[in-house]
Design a protein around this motif. Structure first.
Motif, PDB file in Angstrom:
ATOM      1  N   TYR A 137       0.917  -1.444  -0.285  1.00  0.00           N
ATOM      2  CA  TYR A 137       0.201  -0.241   0.063  1.00  0.00           C
ATOM      3  C   TYR A 137       0.918   1.190  -0.097  1.00  0.00           C
ATOM      4  O   TYR A 137       0.894   2.395  -0.117  1.00  0.00           O
ATOM      5  CB  TYR A 137      -1.050  -0.062   0.840  1.00  0.00           C
ATOM      6  CG  TYR A 137      -2.337  -1.521   0.700  1.00  0.00           C
ATOM      7  CD1 TYR A 137      -2.839  -0.747   0.482  1.00  0.00           C
ATOM      8  CD2 TYR A 137      -2.286  -2.319   1.565  1.00  0.00           C
ATOM      9  CE1 TYR A 137      -4.274  -1.648   0.265  1.00  0.00           C
ATOM     10  CE2 TYR A 137      -3.161  -2.714   1.525  1.00  0.00           C
ATOM     11  CZ  TYR A 137      -3.704  -2.862   1.135  1.00  0.00           C
ATOM     12  OH  TYR A 137      -4.891  -3.417   0.655  1.00  0.00           O
ATOM     13  N   ASP A 138       1.764   1.241   0.302  1.00  0.00           N
ATOM     14  CA  ASP A 138       2.759   2.476   0.730  1.00  0.00           C
ATOM     15  C   ASP A 138       4.117   2.387  -0.346  1.00  0.00           C
ATOM     16  O   ASP A 138       5.274   3.280  -0.754  1.00  0.00           O
ATOM     17  CB  ASP A 138       3.335   2.918   1.970  1.00  0.00           C
ATOM     18  CG  ASP A 138       3.748   1.188   2.580  1.00  0.00           C
ATOM     19  OD1 ASP A 138       4.227   0.529   2.210  1.00  0.00           O
ATOM     20  OD2 ASP A 138       3.785   1.615   3.791  1.00  0.00           O
ATOM     21  N   SER A 139       4.504   0.651  -1.459  1.00  0.00           N
ATOM     22  CA  SER A 139       5.852   1.554  -1.836  1.00  0.00           C
ATOM     23  C   SER A 139       4.933   0.595  -3.196  1.00  0.00           C
ATOM     24  O   SER A 139       4.900  -0.645  -3.092  1.00  0.00           O
ATOM     25  CB  SER A 139       6.677   0.696  -0.806  1.00  0.00           C
ATOM     26  OG  SER A 139       6.892  -0.803  -0.719  1.00  0.00           O
ATOM     27  N   ILE A 140       6.326   0.402  -4.546  1.00  0.00           N
ATOM     28  CA  ILE A 140       5.941  -0.070  -5.234  1.00  0.00           C
ATOM     29  C   ILE A 140       6.444  -1.446  -4.848  1.00  0.00           C
ATOM     30  O   ILE A 140       7.938  -2.046  -4.409  1.00  0.00           O
ATOM     31  CB  ILE A 140       6.981   0.206  -6.929  1.00  0.00           C
ATOM     32  CG1 ILE A 140       6.817   1.745  -7.076  1.00  0.00           C
ATOM     33  CG2 ILE A 140       7.206  -0.930  -7.659  1.00  0.00           C
ATOM     34  CD1 ILE A 140       5.359   1.588  -7.511  1.00  0.00           C
ATOM     35  N   PRO A 141       6.103  -2.895  -5.279  1.00  0.00           N
ATOM     36  CA  PRO A 141       6.744  -4.055  -5.252  1.00  0.00           C
ATOM     37  C   PRO A 141       7.727  -4.616  -5.555  1.00  0.00           C
ATOM     38  O   PRO A 141       7.229  -4.542  -6.923  1.00  0.00           O
ATOM     39  CB  PRO A 141       5.348  -5.599  -5.075  1.00  0.00           C
ATOM     40  CG  PRO A 141       4.544  -4.207  -6.090  1.00  0.00           C
ATOM     41  CD  PRO A 141       4.557  -2.865  -5.433  1.00  0.00           C
ATOM     42  N   ASP A 142       8.478  -5.031  -5.104  1.00  0.00           N
ATOM     43  CA  ASP A 142       9.914  -5.336  -6.240  1.00  0.00           C
ATOM     44  C   ASP A 142       9.600  -7.096  -7.004  1.00  0.00           C
ATOM     45  O   ASP A 142      10.451  -8.338  -6.546  1.00  0.00           O
ATOM     46  CB  ASP A 142      10.587  -5.550  -5.168  1.00  0.00           C
ATOM     47  CG  ASP A 142      12.261  -6.408  -5.865  1.00  0.00           C
ATOM     48  OD1 ASP A 142      12.265  -5.659  -7.496  1.00  0.00           O
ATOM     49  OD2 ASP A 142      13.301  -7.078  -5.027  1.00  0.00           O
ATOM     50  N   ILE A 143       8.287  -7.609  -7.405  1.00  0.00           N
ATOM     51  CA  ILE A 143       7.942  -8.326  -7.577  1.00  0.00           C
ATOM     52  C   ILE A 143       7.369  -8.400  -9.113  1.00  0.00           C
ATOM     53  O   ILE A 143       6.494  -6.878  -9.647  1.00  0.00           O
ATOM     54  CB  ILE A 143       6.485  -9.429  -7.303  1.00  0.00           C
ATOM     55  CG1 ILE A 143       5.466  -8.194  -6.771  1.00  0.00           C
ATOM     56  CG2 ILE A 143       7.227  -9.602  -5.741  1.00  0.00           C
ATOM     57  CD1 ILE A 143       3.931  -9.140  -6.225  1.00  0.00           C
ATOM     58  N   ASN A 144       6.953  -9.207 -10.174  1.00  0.00           N
ATOM     59  CA  ASN A 144       6.825  -8.848 -11.500  1.00  0.00           C
ATOM     60  C   ASN A 144       5.500 -10.262 -11.038  1.00  0.00           C
ATOM     61  O   ASN A 144       6.215 -11.425 -11.883  1.00  0.00           O
ATOM     62  CB  ASN A 144       8.105  -9.437 -12.287  1.00  0.00           C
ATOM     63  CG  ASN A 144       6.862  -9.720 -13.678  1.00  0.00           C
ATOM     64  OD1 ASN A 144       6.279  -8.751 -14.312  1.00  0.00           O
ATOM     65  ND2 ASN A 144       8.080 -10.124 -14.881  1.00  0.00           N
ATOM     66  N   PRO A 145       4.492 -10.007 -10.991  1.00  0.00           N
ATOM     67  CA  PRO A 145       3.479 -10.864 -10.503  1.00  0.00           C
ATOM     68  C   PRO A 145       3.173 -11.557 -12.019  1.00  0.00           C
ATOM     69  O   PRO A 145       3.055 -10.806 -13.512  1.00  0.00           O
ATOM     70  CB  PRO A 145       1.924  -9.693 -10.113  1.00  0.00           C
ATOM     71  CG  PRO A 145       2.860  -8.741 -11.007  1.00  0.00           C
ATOM     72  CD  PRO A 145       4.074  -7.882 -10.558  1.00  0.00           C
ATOM     73  N   LYS A 146       2.331 -12.624 -11.866  1.00  0.00           N
ATOM     74  CA  LYS A 146       1.732 -13.287 -12.933  1.00  0.00           C
ATOM     75  C   LYS A 146       1.096 -13.153 -13.482  1.00  0.00           C
ATOM     76  O   LYS A 146      -0.740 -13.655 -12.795  1.00  0.00           O
ATOM     77  CB  LYS A 146       1.633 -15.041 -12.948  1.00  0.00           C
ATOM     78  CG  LYS A 146       3.170 -14.959 -13.507  1.00  0.00           C
ATOM     79  CD  LYS A 146       3.725 -17.034 -13.666  1.00  0.00           C
ATOM     80  CE  LYS A 146       5.242 -17.177 -14.072  1.00  0.00           C
ATOM     81  NZ  LYS A 146       4.846 -18.936 -12.861  1.00  0.00           N
ATOM     82  N   LEU A 147       0.518 -12.184 -14.325  1.00  0.00           N
ATOM     83  CA  LEU A 147      -1.025 -11.844 -14.714  1.00  0.00           C
ATOM     84  C   LEU A 147      -2.160 -12.491 -15.929  1.00  0.00           C
ATOM     85  O   LEU A 147      -1.675 -12.092 -17.052  1.00  0.00           O
ATOM     86  CB  LEU A 147      -0.832 -10.390 -14.921  1.00  0.00           C
ATOM     87  CG  LEU A 147      -0.371  -9.454 -13.291  1.00  0.00           C
ATOM     88  CD1 LEU A 147      -0.129  -8.301 -14.215  1.00  0.00           C
ATOM     89  CD2 LEU A 147      -1.376  -9.823 -11.959  1.00  0.00           C
ATOM     90  N   ASN A 148      -2.391 -13.344 -15.610  1.00  0.00           N
ATOM     91  CA  ASN A 148      -3.001 -14.414 -16.936  1.00  0.00           C
ATOM     92  C   ASN A 148      -4.816 -15.190 -16.441  1.00  0.00           C
ATOM     93  O   ASN A 148      -5.030 -16.182 -15.954  1.00  0.00           O
ATOM     94  CB  ASN A 148      -2.148 -15.331 -16.490  1.00  0.00           C
ATOM     95  CG  ASN A 148      -1.091 -15.676 -16.308  1.00  0.00           C
ATOM     96  OD1 ASN A 148      -0.794 -15.900 -15.746  1.00  0.00           O
ATOM     97  ND2 ASN A 148      -0.912 -15.337 -17.667  1.00  0.00           N
ATOM     98  N   PHE A 149      -5.380 -13.410 -16.917  1.00  0.00           N
ATOM     99  CA  PHE A 149      -6.642 -12.669 -16.523  1.00  0.00           C
ATOM    100  C   PHE A 149      -7.656 -13.851 -17.132  1.00  0.00           C
ATOM    101  O   PHE A 149      -7.360 -14.418 -18.272  1.00  0.00           O
ATOM    102  CB  PHE A 149      -7.031 -11.532 -16.494  1.00  0.00           C
ATOM    103  CG  PHE A 149      -6.499 -10.779 -15.788  1.00  0.00           C
ATOM    104  CD1 PHE A 149      -6.795 -10.726 -14.282  1.00  0.00           C
ATOM    105  CD2 PHE A 149      -5.364 -10.012 -15.591  1.00  0.00           C
ATOM    106  CE1 PHE A 149      -5.675 -10.531 -13.175  1.00  0.00           C
ATOM    107  CE2 PHE A 149      -4.556  -9.181 -15.208  1.00  0.00           C
ATOM    108  CZ  PHE A 149      -4.903  -9.219 -13.942  1.00  0.00           C
ATOM    109  N   VAL A 150      -9.075 -14.255 -17.157  1.00  0.00           N
ATOM    110  CA  VAL A 150      -9.828 -14.964 -17.690  1.00  0.00           C
ATOM    111  C   VAL A 150     -11.029 -14.512 -17.650  1.00  0.00           C
ATOM    112  O   VAL A 150     -11.764 -13.349 -17.234  1.00  0.00           O
ATOM    113  CB  VAL A 150     -10.087 -16.229 -17.336  1.00  0.00           C
ATOM    114  CG1 VAL A 150     -11.369 -16.986 -18.607  1.00  0.00           C
ATOM    115  CG2 VAL A 150      -9.083 -17.634 -17.380  1.00  0.00           C
TER     116      VAL A 150
END
Length: 161
Positions: free
Chosen positions: A46-59
């Motif tokens: 909520y207060d910083s940019i995460p250091d992750i690259n999420p898998k965003l595979n929406f249907v």
């Protein structure tokens, strides 16, 4: 000088978006919701940019239509938008944010050109918990009743269970 305003409003169960709201209610089959690169990890920041690259595979739901903005249960801190809207929003001074490439499947075919705009801003501190009403919903429609939440800390504790 002519000033133009654009009004963004919610649309659901209309000819524009189809008969399903939200339009995205699931990820691809086999998606690991508990993984370190899950879409759910974004809601922890909520207060910083995460250091992750999420898998965003929406249907996209079968009864929904692809639109510029896609309503989703998986984007509590952002928006799933197409390139047209990304280009438009990128012209403005946005709050702390990051763009992530998203995959959107509809009728077993890839719908190209979508991104998730993840906005990092803790809005919980603006909630008047004592004057607010909270409800627990399941699957977007079944109301399991109200719940009393007295403070942000109370919300965090009850949300963790």
């Amino acid at each position: 000088m002519i000033t133009q305003f654009k009004i963004l409003d919610l649309a659901y169960a209309t000819n524009d978006i189809g008969n399903q709201y939200p339009q995205i209610q699931e990820m691809i089959p086999g998606y690991n919701y508990d993984a370190d690169d899950s879409v759910y990890q974004l809601s922890n920041y909520y207060d910083s940019i995460p250091d992750i690259n999420p898998k965003l595979n929406f249907v996209l739901h079968r009864g929904a239509k692809p639109t510029d903005f896609l309503s989703s249960v998986f984007a509590p801190t952002g928006f799933i938008v197409n390139k047209k809207i990304r280009d438009l929003l990128s012209q403005f001074n946005l709050p702390n944010h990051k763009w992530y490439t998203a995959s959107v499947m509809h009728h077993n075919e890839l719908v190209p050109g979508y991104d998730l705009l993840h906005i990092v801003h803790d809005t919980r501190k603006y909630v008047n918990y004592l004057e607010s009403e909270f409800f627990i919903y399941q699957e977007f429609s079944r109301n399991h009743g109200s719940i009393e939440i007295l403070s942000e800390q109370d919300f965090l504790e009850k949300n963790a269970t």
